[in-house]
Structure formats: C-alpha cells, structure tokens
Write an enzyme that holds these catalytic residues in place. Structure first.
Site, PDB file in Angstrom:
ATOM      1  N   THR A   1       0.850  -0.886  -0.126  1.00  0.00           N
ATOM      2  CA  THR A   1       0.092  -0.049   0.063  1.00  0.00           C
ATOM      3  C   THR A   1       1.018   0.661  -0.213  1.00  0.00           C
ATOM      4  O   THR A   1       2.320   1.273   0.481  1.00  0.00           O
ATOM      5  CB  THR A   1      -0.653  -0.637   1.100  1.00  0.00           C
ATOM      6  OG1 THR A   1      -1.787  -1.146   1.403  1.00  0.00           O
ATOM      7  CG2 THR A   1      -2.221   0.979   1.585  1.00  0.00           C
TER       8      THR A   1
ATOM      9  N   SER B   1     -10.612  -2.179   6.108  1.00  0.00           N
ATOM     10  CA  SER B   1      -8.998  -2.120   5.616  1.00  0.00           C
ATOM     11  C   SER B   1      -8.578  -1.712   7.355  1.00  0.00           C
ATOM     12  O   SER B   1      -8.745  -1.667   8.355  1.00  0.00           O
ATOM     13  CB  SER B   1      -8.982   0.017   4.536  1.00  0.00           C
ATOM     14  OG  SER B   1      -7.824  -0.368   4.796  1.00  0.00           O
TER      15      SER B   1
HETATM   16  N1  GLY Z   1      -4.949  -3.982   1.089  1.00  0.00           N
HETATM   17  C1  GLY Z   1      -5.061  -3.123   2.804  1.00  0.00           C
HETATM   18  C2  GLY Z   1      -6.012  -2.209   3.959  1.00  0.00           C
HETATM   19  O1  GLY Z   1      -7.228  -2.035   3.188  1.00  0.00           O
HETATM   20  O2  GLY Z   1      -6.051  -2.098   4.789  1.00  0.00           O
END
Ligand code: GLY
Length: 566
Positions: A374, A445
C-alpha cells in the site's frame, strides 16, 4: 557540560534520542510533500510552487504515484484521505475505498467443499472491487483545490507519456513480479520489454496508455474513468474473464466525505479514518488504553514498554476483527470502542508481570501476515493545512491484471473481506460476519491516514503507512515516539518497530531490539518473531515559524520528502 547533561552521559542517554540529533528531517520554509517515490514527491512539490494547496499537491502526488510506483500507486484501487483545512480550522475524511459489485455475494470465494479458494480471492477478477481512487482524487480536488484539475494531473501525464528512469527498487520489484504480471498479456506489455524482458535500472519506462487515461480524466473528470471507453474496456474484460463489475457498478460508485474519528491523547487531538477503515478506531482505542501508562519512564522500546504495547494491541485487534465493518451496511460501535471508560475496562485486563496468551482472549487458528503493498503520502502547505492520504491495490500490483488499452492495473481488495468467518486473509487477520462479502459493501481496511493537532488545537503532523495489518501499529508507534518519547520526526519514523495482532500469538520485532530486551520479553511469555522492515511512514510536520519538516521512511529507499522551498 552542566550537571544534568553530565549525569545523562554517565547513565547512558537513550541512543535514539541521541540519534534524534543526527537524523534530521528535511526542512522547508513553506510546504512539504513526503511520499514513497521521489518523482511523485517532486510532482506534488511542483504543484505547491505553482500556488496549489495541500489538497492539490496530495492529489498530484497520488496521480504521479499511479505512474511511478505501479506496485501500490494506482487508478484501479482505492484509499482514504484525512485533511486538516487550516483556513477553516476543520478536519475532513474522504472514503474512496473500493466497493463490492452489486452482484457479489457472501460465498464468492468458497469452493464446492466450502473452503476458501485463495486464487479466486487474490488472483482472479472476482478479487477486484469497484475502483475508488479516481472518484476520490477528483472529489477532494474539486472541493478544496485552488488549481485546475488539468494542472494537478499534468505532472502524472508527463511522467507516463515521456517516461521516467526505472529506479533500482522498481527494477527489482518488476523482476520479482514477473511470474504474476507475465500471466496477463496486457500487464506484460505495460511493464516489460519485448519478449518479457525486464527493465534494467536507469532504462526509461513509458506508459502511453496510462497517459491517455489520465488525459481523459483531466478532460472529462469522473466520466473519463467511470463512463466511456475506460468503463467499457473494464466491463468487457470482466465479462470475458469471469469478473462481476459492469458499467452500472462503475457509474454508481461514490466516494463520500465522512467525519474523521477523533481521539484525545494527553491534550492532543488525533484525527484519523473511520470505518470502513479499522485504522482510526483501533488507533484511538490503543491511545486511550495506553494514555495512563508511563511509557516515557519505561523507556522507548524497553521490554516493559513493548510488553505494554503488545497487550494493548492484542485487545484492540480482538475488537477490530469482530466489531468493525462497513458502517453503511452493518452496526459499528465506534463511540463505545473509542470511549475512555471502555479503554479503562481493557486496561484492567493488562498484567505487567506476564503476557496474556491469545488463547485466553479468544480467536481462531491463523496464518502469518505477508503482503505489505500500500502506499502513504503526507503533505503540509504554507497555510498550515495537512493531508494524510493512503492508497492501495492491496497486494503489490493488485491481482496483476490490467484493463486493455487503459494502462490501469486492478486491485484485489475483495480479499480484505472475510471470505469465511474464522479463516485468515493474507494479513493473517481472522475476521467475523460484520466484514462478510455483500453487494455494494466496502471491505474493512487497516489504512490509517492520521493528522495530529497540538494541545492548542493547531496542526502538528500528518502520518500513515502501508503494511497491511501492521499499518495501525506503525502509525501508533510514530505517534508515541514523537509525542511521548519526544523524538524528532525523523527519529520517530526511523525507530525500530514491533507488532502484535492477537493472532498469531507472536510478537514481531524489527532489527534493532537488544538481546537483553528480547530475553526479558521472552521471560514475560512472548513468542518473538524477527520481522523484516515494517511500513513506510512518510510524514510531515508544521513548524512554529510557518515552515514544515518532512521525512520519507528509509525502510523504502525510493521515497523522498521534497520541500516547496528549501
Ligand atoms: N489492503 C490493505 C488495507 O486496506 O488495509
């Protein structure tokens, strides 16, 4: 040397506080952009120099990351933004998390025997949620930006059109991703030379199809992505290869403004992301629990401090995994979880003399965490506004599938749902029914973009991180290091990190914890696992003289903090 200093020298001052003098943040007389890729930070800083504000710069940086950091920057993913607008003295949060197609259902990833099919959940087009990034960036910039849409997208278009030299980390990442990206003919063409040969560091990567998608967005706004040729191509791909998303899903996508989660910690105000992120609620819950422990006296990264953090983290992740989900569809007890009385009740469960095994707290058998792709960027502007923006495709390069003719890679965010309650996802998170797949729902998330105001209510710093389930604990530690331990911003980011998430019942430690500390932790009952670098907490801070500081987390060497004016 005066008496107090001599005394400190004799007893051995905290080495990280000494480092605090050595590791200096980047300084600016005006605004600052810190992100995980230098050219993207430069793009944001150039927007500040053109008179843009923090939102303009953050949006420009995010578009540029979609070009220069294809493993995590994106148009085909989603994210969250937390914004402190200093002229109004008001905080905002923007939810541009992906949404499950209206044709999705709870058993989407279960095979005939009722087991989770990990390939479907992570590598197929079923793993893609309706992308939110473009809607989010447009919405933020059209409401708060002072430059035009064309101006803020221009740097990304130039980077995609003219290309940029592949930097060593990207060359390595693309080599590592070959088995994934070579499976998809479109992705292969986008990221490799003829014959599937990877780019060497220094060679120019051009992305003309992505440039034309960006141009279309600059020209048409939302319709440049959610309608017209891009939407048509995406729908065709889905239809041909078994995905669910169609033009109706795209046209109905929304990125709403929401109230940030607010916490008070030792007189400071913390603004972070509410559900469907678990980040803000869990962060505030952790801060509430930890507020009355004297972590400073225990000492940064001492066994006592690490033990206290682990015990608080395990309690917070127990709630995270069962109580949180998309508030548009399920009941989420945000007020209770972030209340001081609730924190006090949790604090009473923490023992200083031994680790409470996860089995005593509850949970099920899990897998270790893995993917950490991310990306987070932070921006300060000359008016004192702050943006924290975290965005993701979930895994590196998402599911590895690109939309033909658009240069857009697709996310595999649907794996952040609970495919089957009790069975862990890629981050080892074992979750409950509230995060089950449902039509039009957003997956839970861990992204935790966060802004901190000082005791006078003035903007202080912005931070956030990638790291899957470790995002929340990374942000917590940056905040504690800066606020409680008094490290400067650079040292607060650099300091070694730890993580625990209830299951697996293990304490993860980065390099940099002493053998004696580890031994003491083992004596308290912790099972230690050495971890690779956690997170990339690119952060900025407002200084009292109207300037700013920035630090790019050195755990990802491609990052950079770039000042508007040195
Ligand atoms: N895909 C990682 C999150 O949104 O925490």
């Amino acid at each position: 040397m005066n008496g107090a200093l001599l005394c400190l020298a004799l007893i051995g001052a905290n080495p990280l506080q000494e480092q605090g003098q050595r590791f200096r943040p980047v300084e600016s007389a005006a605004g600052m952009v810190s992100s995980q890729e230098r050219l993207a930070s430069e793009a944001g800083a150039s927007i500040l120099r053109q008179g843009g504000n923090a939102i303009d710069a953050a949006v420009a940086t995010a578009y540029a990351l979609a070009v220069t950091l294809p493993q995590a920057g994106n148009l085909g993913g989603g994210g969250f933004l937390v914004f402190w607008n200093q002229p109004e003295r008001r905080g905002y949060a923007l939810n541009f998390r992906e949404i499950a197609s209206r044709r999705a259902h709870k058993d989407l990833f279960l095979d005939a025997d009722g087991n989770v099919d990990r390939r479907l959940a992570t590598r197929s087009l079923l793993s893609t949620g309706v992308p939110g990034t473009v809607a989010g960036l447009l919405k933020a910039q059209s409401r708060f930006g002072v430059l035009t849409r064309q101006q803020v997208i221009a740097p990304a278009i130039a980077l995609a059109d003219q290309g940029f030299p592949v930097y060593p980390v990207l060359a390595k990442s693309l080599r590592r991703a070959q088995p994934l990206l070579m499976k998809d003919p479109t992705a292969r063409r986008l990221y490799y030379k003829a014959g599937g040969v990877p780019y060497a560091a220094g060679e120019i990567l051009r992305q003309p199809e992505l440039a034309s998608t960006l141009r279309r967005i600059a020209r048409e706004g939302r319709d440049g992505f959610y309608a017209g040729p891009v939407a048509r191509q995406l729908e065709n791909l889905m239809r041909e290869q078994g995905g669910l998303i169609d033009r109706t899903d795209l046209a109905s996508y929304t990125a709403p403004w929401v109230e940030p989660v607010r916490g008070r910690f030792r007189g400071l105000t913390v603004l972070s992301m509410p559900p469907p992120s678990s980040g803000g609620v869990t962060l505030v819950q952790l801060l509430n629990v930890l507020e009355s422990f004297d972590l400073q006296a225990m000492g940064l990264n001492s066994a006592a401090a690490v033990h206290t953090l682990v015990e608080a983290m395990n309690l917070a992740y127990r709630d995270r995994n069962s109580e949180l989900g998309d508030p548009d569809q399920v009941e989420v007890p945000v007020s209770r979880l972030t209340s001081k009385p609730y924190a006090a009740s949790l604090r009473r469960l923490i023992r200083s003399d031994r680790h409470t095994p996860s089995a005593e707290l509850g949970g099920m058998s899990p897998l270790p965490a893995n993917s950490t792709n991310t990306t987070h960027l932070s921006v300060a502007d000359r008016q004192g506004s702050l943006v924290a923006l975290t965005t993701t495709l979930n895994f590196a390069y998402g599911n590895g599938i690109a939309v033909p003719g658009t240069g857009v890679l697709l996310n595999n965010e649907m794996d952040d749902f609970t495919a089957k309650p009790g069975v862990p996802n890629a981050y080892g998170l074992v979750q409950g029914e509230k995060n089950a797949i449902a039509p039009g729902r957003r997956p839970l998330s861990s992204m935790t973009p966060t802004v901190v105001l000082n005791a006078r209510g003035e903007p202080w710093f912005a931070t956030g991180s990638p790291g899957g389930s470790r995002i929340i604990t990374t942000v917590l530690q940056v905040l504690l290091n800066r606020v409680v331990h008094g490290l400067n911003l650079a040292s607060a980011v650099i300091s070694p990190r730890m993580h625990s998430q209830l299951w697996p019942d293990r304490l993860q430690l980065e390099q940099g914890f002493s053998p004696d500390t580890i031994q003491l932790l083992e004596q308290l009952g912790h099972a230690i696992r050495r971890s690779r670098a956690m997170g990339s907490a690119n952060s900025v801070e407002i200084t009292p003289d109207g300037g700013s500081l920035g630090v790019a987390d050195p755990r990802r060497p491609e990052g950079a903090a770039v000042p508007e004016r040195p």
